[in-house]
Motif scaffolding. Structure first.
Motif, PDB file in Angstrom:
ATOM      1  N   MET A 112       0.816  -1.212   0.000  1.00  0.00           N
ATOM      2  CA  MET A 112       0.000   0.000   0.000  1.00  0.00           C
ATOM      3  C   MET A 112       0.855   1.269   0.000  1.00  0.00           C
ATOM      4  N   LEU A 126       0.029  -8.880  -0.702  1.00  0.00           N
ATOM      5  CA  LEU A 126      -0.893  -9.735   0.044  1.00  0.00           C
ATOM      6  C   LEU A 126      -2.317  -9.549  -0.457  1.00  0.00           C
ATOM      7  N   ILE A 127      -2.735  -8.307  -0.620  1.00  0.00           N
ATOM      8  CA  ILE A 127      -4.122  -8.034  -0.967  1.00  0.00           C
ATOM      9  C   ILE A 127      -4.260  -7.689  -2.443  1.00  0.00           C
ATOM     10  N   LEU A 128      -3.352  -6.874  -2.973  1.00  0.00           N
ATOM     11  CA  LEU A 128      -3.486  -6.431  -4.363  1.00  0.00           C
ATOM     12  C   LEU A 128      -3.014  -7.512  -5.329  1.00  0.00           C
ATOM     13  N   GLU A 129      -3.352  -7.304  -6.603  1.00  0.00           N
ATOM     14  CA  GLU A 129      -2.885  -8.234  -7.631  1.00  0.00           C
ATOM     15  C   GLU A 129      -1.368  -8.134  -7.761  1.00  0.00           C
ATOM     16  N   LEU A 137      -2.326   3.752  -1.104  1.00  0.00           N
ATOM     17  CA  LEU A 137      -2.640   4.571   0.065  1.00  0.00           C
ATOM     18  C   LEU A 137      -1.746   5.802   0.183  1.00  0.00           C
ATOM     19  N   ILE A 148     -11.267   5.818  -6.451  1.00  0.00           N
ATOM     20  CA  ILE A 148     -11.416   5.595  -5.013  1.00  0.00           C
ATOM     21  C   ILE A 148     -11.837   6.885  -4.338  1.00  0.00           C
TER      22      ILE A 148
ATOM     23  N   GLY B  54      -7.689 -10.398  -0.999  1.00  0.00           N
ATOM     24  CA  GLY B  54      -7.945  -9.295  -1.916  1.00  0.00           C
ATOM     25  C   GLY B  54      -9.105  -9.492  -2.861  1.00  0.00           C
ATOM     26  N   HIS B  57     -11.439  -6.857  -1.744  1.00  0.00           N
ATOM     27  CA  HIS B  57     -10.794  -5.632  -1.285  1.00  0.00           C
ATOM     28  C   HIS B  57     -11.439  -4.421  -1.957  1.00  0.00           C
ATOM     29  N   SER B  59     -10.707  -1.154  -0.712  1.00  0.00           N
ATOM     30  CA  SER B  59      -9.906   0.008  -0.315  1.00  0.00           C
ATOM     31  C   SER B  59     -10.704   0.961   0.574  1.00  0.00           C
ATOM     32  N   ASP B 377     -10.079  -8.264   4.202  1.00  0.00           N
ATOM     33  CA  ASP B 377      -9.637  -7.551   2.997  1.00  0.00           C
ATOM     34  C   ASP B 377      -9.818  -6.036   3.103  1.00  0.00           C
ATOM     35  N   ARG B 378     -10.886  -5.618   3.724  1.00  0.00           N
ATOM     36  CA  ARG B 378     -11.258  -4.215   3.907  1.00  0.00           C
ATOM     37  C   ARG B 378     -11.399  -3.421   2.621  1.00  0.00           C
TER      38      ARG B 378
END
Lengths: 150, 378
Positions: A112, A126-129, A137, A148, B54, B57, B59, B377-378
């Motif tokens: 982020m 971990l979360i993103l592609e 962020l 966003i 994710g 996710h 954001s 994931d949030r």
């Protein structure tokens, strides 16, 4: 321990630390290079800070600030450790061998904010592609497709 | 995110014989949401579990940076949707703490009653779903019978069954439904007469016990190190109930016990949640007849501006410690907001508690961690 005692204790470990008591907890700003020995002593030394309940990063546009919220399950006193890192080449030592919860939290901060944690065992997204570009962020992140900002 | 060919390539590079990598999820019936686990097996024994997150996710943290302090509360209902009311409460408490807003007693009482009802509803859903993961289908209907009464109460009072959005900074959005107290009392009577059925059906079930006892053991030390909170940590003997340690609202006025087990296995986590439901009932019983008369919302300014600085609040959701960290620059929107979600930390312990056990046991250890994927994931 009172705030004064903590200050004295931290000063003996990291002489360059600066303090801020305006908030709920004592905020301690240290140099990023001293984070590892300081955190190790906080965990194993007399303060026994065994519970890292929040690890995150804040983008202040001029620099990034790593924020570690520490507490202990024995005396329940919380302190906040902060370290400013350079925005262009942010590098800081990992703390995930001290608190294991840091492994995932640091991976999140890595993707982020783009902070590199040296000696992290598995620093991947971990979360993103996997092929995601940019650090969402950060304040200057723009994504024309997935808006966003409202 | 992690395609099949890569996995096969990975294992051939390792050259390990008898090693099998399988993808569990993101559409797996037992993950209750889009959780993707890459499980490395040796025969039936788990060697490693890697969560890939994710898929849901959104954001939320970035989104909140452009929402005002009145608006951002309601995004958090979409994180841990089973504790949505408690998430809202955590955010409202932060705004109230930052701006020193007085909350009327009536609002405090109602907030706590609804928080405890939310906790029961969440544990009921978990109980049914978890028993179903382990092959027992009937408890699902038993659990939902009681849960339905709570969602009806929520619908009457909050206008929604799942994402309540009932809290505003300074109190509540509107007053409770005239039938609220009557319906809650009816629910308590119903729950008390039926809760023994869970004991007969699930707790004393030999198959259930043999599938959960000694499975997924988490020691107290590891629970703290992994940042586990809520029933997961309490089942390992760690006292971590925010309602006891840092009481908020009227939790310091009510009597209840913090449920602590020491075994640290899946069965202990099950027991903690069932006992917690009874404690929640105890809290509601003490408050339901004593809701003070008066305003349900305090006086606030139209435009909320948090002073410059940093704020942190924490509340106890059904899953554990939910923290909100806000960095304010003095404007109407937060500069940075971070949600410390309990599910995220609890998930990080999954690899540790499952390595060395059989793949069938993964259902029990994962089920009792009570993961809600949007929360992670949030």
């Amino acid at each position: 321990m009172t705030n004064e005692e903590i200050k004295e204790y931290i000063s003996s470990l990291a002489p360059a630390a600066t303090y801020d008591e305006s908030g709920e907890w004592l905020n301690i700003l240290v140099e990023p290079t001293t984070i590892k020995p300081l955190m190790t002593t906080l965990r194993t030394g007399k303060m026994q800070m065994n519970y890292l309940f929040c690890l995150t990063c804040v983008d202040f546009k001029t620099h990034l600030t790593m924020v570690y919220h520490l507490s202990a399950t024995t005396h329940r006193q919380s302190i906040v450790i902060k370290a400013n890192v350079n925005r262009d080449t942010p590098v800081i030592e990992t703390v995930c061998d001290i608190w294991r919860t840091a492994e995932f939290l640091e991976r999140e901060v890595f993707e982020m904010f783009g902070v590199n944690f040296s000696n992290h065992p598995d620093l991947r997204k971990l979360i993103l592609e996997d092929n995601f570009k940019g650090f969402p962020l950060r304040k200057d992140f723009e994504d024309p497709i997935n808006m966003i900002k409202l | 995110m992690y395609n099949q060919t890569e996995i096969i390539k990975d294992t051939s590079e390792l050259g390990a014989e008898g090693e099998l990598v399988i993808n569990m999820g993101p559409q797996h019936p037992a993950t209750h949401g889009v959780l993707h686990l890459v499980v490395t097996l040796n025969g039936e024994t788990i060697k490693k579990i890697e969560p890939h997150l994710g898929y849901i996710h959104r954001s939320i943290e970035k989104m909140c940076e452009s929402l005002t302090y009145r608006q951002f509360i309601y995004v958090t209902s979409r994180m841990d949707y089973l504790s949505s009311h408690i998430n809202n409460l955590g955010c409202a408490l932060l705004v109230e703490k930052g701006m020193q807003i007085e909350v009327p007693d009536r609002a405090k009482y109602i907030r706590v009653i609804l928080s405890e009802l939310t906790r029961i509803a969440s544990h009921e859903l978990w109980l049914g779903a978890m028993a179903m993961d382990l092959g027992a289908f009937t408890p699902f209907f038993y659990a939902f019978r009681e849960r339905e009464m709570i969602t009806d109460i929520m619908e009457d009072t909050c206008g929604a069954r799942l994402t309540m959005n009932y809290i505003v900074p300074g109190g509540l959005m509107y007053d409770i439904h005239p039938d609220f107290q009557k319906k809650v009392k009816a629910f308590i009577t119903q729950f008390k007469s039926k809760v023994t059925e869970y004991e007969d059906l699930v707790t004393n079930n030999v198959i259930f016990q043999s599938r959960t006892k000694g499975v997924g053991i988490l020691s107290a030390e590891d629970a703290i190190s992994y940042g586990c909170t809520g029933p997961v940590a309490r089942a390992s003997g760690v006292s971590c109930d925010i309602r006891k340690i840092y009481p908020y609202e009227v939790y310091d006025k009510v009597e209840f016990d913090e449920v602590i087990e020491t075994a640290g296995d899946s069965f202990a986590r099950y027991i903690v949640r069932v006992k917690e439901m009874n404690q929640s009932i105890r809290i509601i019983e003490q408050l339901i007849d004593n809701i003070p008369e008066g305003d349900f919302v305090g006086k606030t300014k139209n435009v909320l501006k948090l002073p410059k600085g940093e704020f942190y609040t924490r509340v106890e959701t059904a899953r554990g410690e939910f923290g909100v960290y806000v960095v304010s620059e003095g404007g109407t929107t937060p500069h940075r907001i971070k949600f410390r979600s309990p599910g995220f930390s609890n998930l990080s312990a999954l690899n540790h508690i499952s390595v060395g056990s059989k793949i069938g046991d993964l259902m029990a250890s994962m089920g009792t961690l009570d993961l809600v994927i949007p929360d992670i994931d949030r």
